[in-house]
Design a protein around this motif. Structure first.
Motif, mmCIF file in Angstrom:
data_model
loop_
_atom_site.group_PDB
_atom_site.id
_atom_site.type_symbol
_atom_site.label_atom_id
_atom_site.label_comp_id
_atom_site.label_asym_id
_atom_site.label_seq_id
_atom_site.Cartn_x
_atom_site.Cartn_y
_atom_site.Cartn_z
ATOM 1 N N PRO A 1 0.830 -1.213 0.000
ATOM 2 C CA PRO A 1 0.000 0.000 0.000
ATOM 3 C C PRO A 1 0.865 1.264 0.000
ATOM 4 O O PRO A 1 1.885 1.334 0.690
ATOM 5 N N ASN A 2 0.437 2.256 -0.802
ATOM 6 C CA ASN A 2 1.130 3.551 -0.863
ATOM 7 C C ASN A 2 2.599 3.424 -1.299
ATOM 8 O O ASN A 2 3.425 4.262 -0.937
ATOM 9 N N HIS A 3 2.889 2.419 -2.089
ATOM 10 C CA HIS A 3 4.222 2.263 -2.668
ATOM 11 C C HIS A 3 4.128 2.404 -4.185
ATOM 12 O O HIS A 3 3.236 1.832 -4.816
ATOM 13 N N LEU A 4 5.038 3.165 -4.765
ATOM 14 C CA LEU A 4 5.122 3.251 -6.214
ATOM 15 C C LEU A 4 6.007 2.122 -6.748
ATOM 16 O O LEU A 4 6.843 1.588 -6.019
ATOM 17 N N SER A 5 5.814 1.794 -7.989
ATOM 18 C CA SER A 5 6.750 0.882 -8.642
ATOM 19 C C SER A 5 8.063 1.625 -8.840
ATOM 20 O O SER A 5 8.106 2.861 -8.889
ATOM 21 N N THR A 6 9.142 0.873 -8.977
ATOM 22 C CA THR A 6 10.446 1.524 -9.140
ATOM 23 C C THR A 6 10.528 2.296 -10.458
ATOM 24 O O THR A 6 11.221 3.312 -10.529
ATOM 25 N N SER A 7 9.812 1.846 -11.489
ATOM 26 C CA SER A 7 9.877 2.550 -12.779
ATOM 27 C C SER A 7 9.225 3.919 -12.692
ATOM 28 O O SER A 7 9.758 4.913 -13.200
ATOM 29 N N THR A 8 8.062 4.010 -12.034
ATOM 30 C CA THR A 8 7.388 5.300 -11.883
ATOM 31 C C THR A 8 8.190 6.218 -10.971
ATOM 32 O O THR A 8 8.370 7.410 -11.264
ATOM 33 N N ALA A 9 8.688 5.666 -9.864
ATOM 34 C CA ALA A 9 9.486 6.475 -8.938
ATOM 35 C C ALA A 9 10.746 6.998 -9.622
ATOM 36 O O ALA A 9 11.094 8.178 -9.484
ATOM 37 N N ASP B 1 15.577 17.175 -13.371
ATOM 38 C CA ASP B 1 15.557 18.074 -14.529
ATOM 39 C C ASP B 1 14.846 19.393 -14.235
ATOM 40 O O ASP B 1 14.800 20.272 -15.100
ATOM 41 N N GLY B 2 14.290 19.524 -13.033
ATOM 42 C CA GLY B 2 13.628 20.766 -12.654
ATOM 43 C C GLY B 2 12.195 20.887 -13.118
ATOM 44 O O GLY B 2 11.596 21.971 -13.019
ATOM 45 N N CYS B 3 11.620 19.808 -13.625
ATOM 46 C CA CYS B 3 10.245 19.863 -14.145
ATOM 47 C C CYS B 3 9.208 19.793 -13.030
ATOM 48 O O CYS B 3 8.128 20.395 -13.133
ATOM 49 N N VAL B 4 9.505 19.023 -11.988
ATOM 50 C CA VAL B 4 8.588 18.882 -10.861
ATOM 51 C C VAL B 4 9.390 18.961 -9.566
ATOM 52 O O VAL B 4 10.622 18.847 -9.563
ATOM 53 N N LYS B 5 8.666 19.132 -8.482
ATOM 54 C CA LYS B 5 9.284 19.095 -7.163
ATOM 55 C C LYS B 5 8.456 18.158 -6.293
ATOM 56 O O LYS B 5 7.233 18.294 -6.211
ATOM 57 N N LEU B 6 9.116 17.202 -5.670
ATOM 58 C CA LEU B 6 8.463 16.266 -4.768
ATOM 59 C C LEU B 6 8.631 16.777 -3.340
ATOM 60 O O LEU B 6 9.750 17.105 -2.923
ATOM 61 N N ILE C 1 5.590 5.936 -0.815
ATOM 62 C CA ILE C 1 6.984 5.517 -0.765
ATOM 63 C C ILE C 1 7.534 5.382 -2.178
ATOM 64 O O ILE C 1 6.960 4.706 -3.026
ATOM 65 N N PHE C 2 8.659 6.068 -2.405
ATOM 66 C CA PHE C 2 9.366 6.005 -3.680
ATOM 67 C C PHE C 2 10.603 5.133 -3.481
ATOM 68 O O PHE C 2 11.591 5.583 -2.909
ATOM 69 N N PRO C 3 10.578 3.892 -3.933
ATOM 70 C CA PRO C 3 11.736 3.011 -3.735
ATOM 71 C C PRO C 3 12.890 3.393 -4.640
ATOM 72 O O PRO C 3 12.704 3.843 -5.773
ATOM 73 N N GLY C 4 14.099 3.244 -4.128
ATOM 74 C CA GLY C 4 15.299 3.519 -4.914
ATOM 75 C C GLY C 4 16.282 2.383 -4.743
ATOM 76 O O GLY C 4 15.901 1.254 -4.432
ATOM 77 N N GLY D 1 18.498 0.576 -2.632
ATOM 78 C CA GLY D 1 18.887 0.390 -1.239
ATOM 79 C C GLY D 1 18.254 1.362 -0.266
ATOM 80 O O GLY D 1 18.594 1.363 0.908
ATOM 81 N N ASN D 2 17.361 2.230 -0.741
ATOM 82 C CA ASN D 2 16.723 3.171 0.174
ATOM 83 C C ASN D 2 15.339 3.535 -0.338
ATOM 84 O O ASN D 2 14.991 3.282 -1.494
ATOM 85 N N GLU D 3 14.530 4.126 0.531
ATOM 86 C CA GLU D 3 13.192 4.565 0.167
ATOM 87 C C GLU D 3 12.974 5.974 0.674
ATOM 88 O O GLU D 3 13.506 6.363 1.725
ATOM 89 N N GLU D 4 12.211 6.750 -0.078
ATOM 90 C CA GLU D 4 11.856 8.100 0.351
ATOM 91 C C GLU D 4 10.345 8.258 0.270
ATOM 92 O O GLU D 4 9.697 7.682 -0.617
ATOM 93 N N GLY D 5 9.795 9.043 1.181
ATOM 94 C CA GLY D 5 8.360 9.265 1.196
ATOM 95 C C GLY D 5 7.998 10.692 0.808
ATOM 96 O O GLY D 5 8.650 11.647 1.247
ATOM 97 N N PHE D 6 6.996 10.842 -0.047
ATOM 98 C CA PHE D 6 6.514 12.152 -0.472
ATOM 99 C C PHE D 6 5.001 12.158 -0.455
ATOM 100 O O PHE D 6 4.348 11.135 -0.668
ATOM 101 N N SER D 7 4.452 13.339 -0.215
ATOM 102 C CA SER D 7 2.996 13.461 -0.169
ATOM 103 C C SER D 7 2.433 14.217 -1.360
ATOM 104 O O SER D 7 1.281 14.001 -1.749
#
Length: 307
Positions: A255-263, A272-277, A287-290, A292-298
């Motif tokens: 739940p509330n996890h993105l796929s690695t491709s979307t993240a 690239d400066g197009c968006v800001k998380l 949760i944006f998986p990377g 070895g680590n994960e970051e959370g954004f709302s």
């Protein structure tokens, strides 16, 4: 039969027909004249006598079947039901990948469901360890037990070539060739050559950011609202029809996890400066998986940088 299973209906051939008609008077042309212009008889000499223009015929047939073009009284024309910008001579070619995404995947087009499920499956894999050759695709779908649901009962390297061409053209992947013995290897994609494909949808997202934010400069959306809009526009992404069909077979995301491709794509767009998380207090985090680590954004903010 879908464009995935029609090897002669390559993106470049469908695009060639469409580009010609964009500039044609009234955006239509007699079938015979269109054939003679885009597939001259000299190119067919010594080839399949039962179908003198097999490449042209396949591309035209698929273009009509998906609704990009229409045929009436032996005349071929751009479908007048397409949005005006998609038919405009100045913008139609640039918008063609997104026009085809709409026609293929967001218009109840049963013919392209196999392509939709396969691309959705690809985007659901771990981008940091995703299959980049047909041999690896076959192995992974067998391990996951989804060969039948993905309609991959027939092994074919050419199928991977067609998939790779369409994924790259539509903006869901990019391909590259490796250097071997100081020679650049550029060949038809087979299990043994060095053309690799990376399923990574940055190009598609970049093209559609303004539309997803409804053209509002420096707008802010919750990640949930952004994903809902994205899935409605292109059901290959999280919560979209095709993605849910795939994840039902290979296992749902947390739940509330993105796929690695979307993240990964959203991280690239932020770089690239197009968006800001951003992460706001008392807001649902995704949760944006990377690596070895994960970051959370709302929330995600459109920065207003020229795309």
């Amino acid at each position: 039969m879908s464009v995935l299973k029609t090897a002669l209906a390559a993106p470049s051939r469908m695009r060639g027909i469409f580009r010609y008609l964009l500039q044609a008077p009234k955006q239509c042309e007699k079938r015979g004249k269109l054939t003679s212009l885009l597939s001259p008889d000299k190119l067919s000499e010594g080839r399949n006598k039962g179908a003198e223009h097999p490449m042209f015929d396949a591309a035209l047939r698929e273009s009509i079947k998906c609704g990009l073009l229409i045929e009436e009284n032996e005349e071929i024309a751009i479908n007048f039901n397409l949005p005006e910008a998609s038919r405009h001579p100045q913008t139609g070619d640039k918008l063609l990948p997104d026009t085809l995404v709409q026609l293929f995947f967001a218009s109840d087009n049963e013919d392209e469901e196999d392509l939709g499920r396969l691309i959705a499956w690809y985007l659901a894999q771990d981008i940091y360890d995703a299959p980049d050759t047909w041999e690896k695709v076959e192995k992974l779908v067998a391990e996951q037990g989804v060969a039948e649901s993905l309609d991959l009962k027939i092994s074919s390297d050419s199928l991977f070539g067609q998939l790779a061409d369409w994924m790259c053209y539509l903006g869901f992947a990019w391909g590259h060739a490796l250097e071997l013995n100081k020679k650049l290897v550029v060949a038809e994609p087979t299990a043994s050559n060095k053309r690799l494909v990376v399923a990574e949808p940055t190009a598609y997202l970049r093209r559609n950011l303004k539309d997803l934010f409804q053209g509002e400069a420096k707008a802010k959306l919750s990640i949930r609202d952004f994903l809902d809009r994205l899935a409605k526009k292109c059901p290959l992404f999280e919560t979209g029809k095709f993605r849910e069909q795939v994840e039902e077979k290979i296992g749902d995301r947390l739940p509330n996890h993105l796929s690695t491709s979307t993240a990964f794509a959203l991280f690239r767009l932020q770089d690239d400066g197009c968006v800001k998380l951003v992460k706001e207090s008392d807001a649902d985090l995704f949760i944006f998986p990377g690596v070895g680590n994960e970051e959370g954004f709302s929330h995600i903010i459109l920065t207003g940088v020229e795309l």
